[in-house]
Design a protein around this motif. Structure first.
Motif, PDB file in Angstrom:
ATOM      1  N   MET A   1      25.341   9.673 -53.288  1.00  0.00           N
ATOM      2  CA  MET A   1      25.550   8.319 -52.865  1.00  0.00           C
ATOM      3  C   MET A   1      24.226   7.568 -53.005  1.00  0.00           C
ATOM      4  O   MET A   1      23.199   8.042 -52.558  1.00  0.00           O
ATOM      5  CB  MET A   1      26.045   8.318 -51.412  1.00  0.00           C
ATOM      6  CG  MET A   1      26.259   6.937 -50.870  1.00  0.00           C
ATOM      7  SD  MET A   1      26.960   6.929 -49.214  1.00  0.00           S
ATOM      8  CE  MET A   1      25.574   7.444 -48.249  1.00  0.00           C
ATOM      9  N   ILE A   2      24.250   6.427 -53.619  1.00  0.00           N
ATOM     10  CA  ILE A   2      23.070   5.566 -53.734  1.00  0.00           C
ATOM     11  C   ILE A   2      23.218   4.473 -52.673  1.00  0.00           C
ATOM     12  O   ILE A   2      24.265   3.850 -52.565  1.00  0.00           O
ATOM     13  CB  ILE A   2      23.000   4.912 -55.127  1.00  0.00           C
ATOM     14  CG1 ILE A   2      23.122   5.957 -56.220  1.00  0.00           C
ATOM     15  CG2 ILE A   2      21.786   4.034 -55.256  1.00  0.00           C
ATOM     16  CD1 ILE A   2      21.867   6.613 -56.638  1.00  0.00           C
ATOM     17  N   LEU A  32      29.933   9.857 -54.248  1.00  0.00           N
ATOM     18  CA  LEU A  32      28.745  10.704 -54.342  1.00  0.00           C
ATOM     19  C   LEU A  32      28.299  10.800 -55.795  1.00  0.00           C
ATOM     20  O   LEU A  32      29.133  10.815 -56.708  1.00  0.00           O
ATOM     21  CB  LEU A  32      29.030  12.090 -53.782  1.00  0.00           C
ATOM     22  CG  LEU A  32      29.451  12.131 -52.309  1.00  0.00           C
ATOM     23  CD1 LEU A  32      29.741  13.566 -51.892  1.00  0.00           C
ATOM     24  CD2 LEU A  32      28.401  11.516 -51.421  1.00  0.00           C
ATOM     25  N   VAL A  33      27.003  10.847 -56.018  1.00  0.00           N
ATOM     26  CA  VAL A  33      26.457  10.966 -57.370  1.00  0.00           C
ATOM     27  C   VAL A  33      25.802  12.331 -57.526  1.00  0.00           C
ATOM     28  O   VAL A  33      25.401  12.960 -56.551  1.00  0.00           O
ATOM     29  CB  VAL A  33      25.448   9.842 -57.685  1.00  0.00           C
ATOM     30  CG1 VAL A  33      26.118   8.491 -57.626  1.00  0.00           C
ATOM     31  CG2 VAL A  33      24.281   9.876 -56.736  1.00  0.00           C
ATOM     32  N   GLY A  34      25.665  12.756 -58.758  1.00  0.00           N
ATOM     33  CA  GLY A  34      25.089  14.058 -59.033  1.00  0.00           C
ATOM     34  C   GLY A  34      23.569  14.035 -59.094  1.00  0.00           C
ATOM     35  O   GLY A  34      22.929  12.978 -59.059  1.00  0.00           O
ATOM     36  N   ALA A  35      23.002  15.212 -59.202  1.00  0.00           N
ATOM     37  CA  ALA A  35      21.545  15.360 -59.250  1.00  0.00           C
ATOM     38  C   ALA A  35      20.950  14.652 -60.462  1.00  0.00           C
ATOM     39  O   ALA A  35      19.846  14.104 -60.385  1.00  0.00           O
ATOM     40  CB  ALA A  35      21.176  16.840 -59.264  1.00  0.00           C
ATOM     41  N   GLU A  36      21.673  14.637 -61.575  1.00  0.00           N
ATOM     42  CA  GLU A  36      21.158  13.991 -62.790  1.00  0.00           C
ATOM     43  C   GLU A  36      20.976  12.487 -62.582  1.00  0.00           C
ATOM     44  O   GLU A  36      19.946  11.920 -62.940  1.00  0.00           O
ATOM     45  CB  GLU A  36      22.115  14.240 -63.945  1.00  0.00           C
ATOM     46  CG  GLU A  36      21.617  13.695 -65.267  1.00  0.00           C
ATOM     47  CD  GLU A  36      22.554  14.023 -66.417  1.00  0.00           C
ATOM     48  OE1 GLU A  36      22.882  13.086 -67.169  1.00  0.00           O
ATOM     49  OE2 GLU A  36      22.956  15.194 -66.545  1.00  0.00           O
ATOM     50  N   GLU A  37      21.961  11.832 -61.981  1.00  0.00           N
ATOM     51  CA  GLU A  37      21.835  10.390 -61.743  1.00  0.00           C
ATOM     52  C   GLU A  37      20.734  10.100 -60.729  1.00  0.00           C
ATOM     53  O   GLU A  37      19.984   9.129 -60.871  1.00  0.00           O
ATOM     54  CB  GLU A  37      23.155   9.798 -61.265  1.00  0.00           C
ATOM     55  CG  GLU A  37      23.098   8.287 -61.141  1.00  0.00           C
ATOM     56  CD  GLU A  37      24.428   7.638 -60.826  1.00  0.00           C
ATOM     57  OE1 GLU A  37      24.426   6.428 -60.560  1.00  0.00           O
ATOM     58  OE2 GLU A  37      25.464   8.335 -60.863  1.00  0.00           O
ATOM     59  N   LEU A  38      20.614  10.925 -59.704  1.00  0.00           N
ATOM     60  CA  LEU A  38      19.532  10.730 -58.743  1.00  0.00           C
ATOM     61  C   LEU A  38      18.169  10.859 -59.420  1.00  0.00           C
ATOM     62  O   LEU A  38      17.250  10.092 -59.142  1.00  0.00           O
ATOM     63  CB  LEU A  38      19.646  11.741 -57.602  1.00  0.00           C
ATOM     64  CG  LEU A  38      20.773  11.504 -56.607  1.00  0.00           C
ATOM     65  CD1 LEU A  38      20.851  12.651 -55.616  1.00  0.00           C
ATOM     66  CD2 LEU A  38      20.609  10.183 -55.905  1.00  0.00           C
ATOM     67  N   ALA A  39      18.032  11.826 -60.329  1.00  0.00           N
ATOM     68  CA  ALA A  39      16.767  11.999 -61.046  1.00  0.00           C
ATOM     69  C   ALA A  39      16.469  10.790 -61.926  1.00  0.00           C
ATOM     70  O   ALA A  39      15.315  10.359 -62.036  1.00  0.00           O
ATOM     71  CB  ALA A  39      16.822  13.272 -61.885  1.00  0.00           C
ATOM     72  N   GLU A  40      17.504  10.210 -62.536  1.00  0.00           N
ATOM     73  CA  GLU A  40      17.309   9.026 -63.380  1.00  0.00           C
ATOM     74  C   GLU A  40      16.821   7.833 -62.571  1.00  0.00           C
ATOM     75  O   GLU A  40      16.129   6.968 -63.105  1.00  0.00           O
ATOM     76  CB  GLU A  40      18.626   8.652 -64.068  1.00  0.00           C
ATOM     77  CG  GLU A  40      19.052   9.614 -65.149  1.00  0.00           C
ATOM     78  CD  GLU A  40      20.433   9.279 -65.695  1.00  0.00           C
ATOM     79  OE1 GLU A  40      21.035   8.273 -65.264  1.00  0.00           O
ATOM     80  OE2 GLU A  40      20.913  10.049 -66.549  1.00  0.00           O
ATOM     81  N   ARG A  41      17.156   7.767 -61.309  1.00  0.00           N
ATOM     82  CA  ARG A  41      16.786   6.632 -60.452  1.00  0.00           C
ATOM     83  C   ARG A  41      15.549   6.904 -59.589  1.00  0.00           C
ATOM     84  O   ARG A  41      15.217   6.114 -58.719  1.00  0.00           O
ATOM     85  CB  ARG A  41      17.967   6.282 -59.537  1.00  0.00           C
ATOM     86  CG  ARG A  41      19.166   5.793 -60.300  1.00  0.00           C
ATOM     87  CD  ARG A  41      20.360   5.687 -59.383  1.00  0.00           C
ATOM     88  NE  ARG A  41      21.497   5.137 -60.053  1.00  0.00           N
ATOM     89  CZ  ARG A  41      21.954   3.888 -59.849  1.00  0.00           C
ATOM     90  NH1 ARG A  41      21.354   3.119 -58.988  1.00  0.00           N
ATOM     91  NH2 ARG A  41      22.999   3.460 -60.504  1.00  0.00           N
TER      92      ARG A  41
END
Length: 49
Positions: A1-2, A32-41
């Protein structure tokens, strides 16, 4: 989640925050978002003092 985080910028008073969230009927209000999207942000995060 962002999510966005609010903070109290007043040194001599307490602040309150009201959140209103909207979603289309039948869709989840949170996604909920995955680890990849969190890393991109990662560069958008604010460091804590």
């Amino acid at each position: 989640m962002i999510h966005l985080q609010g903070a109290n910028n007043l040194p001599d008073a307490q602040s309150q925050l009201v959140v209103t969230m909207f979603a289309l009927p039948g869709t989840p209000i949170l996604t909920l978002v995955g680890a990849e999207e969190l890393a991109e942000r990662r560069d958008r995060r604010v460091s804590r003092p």
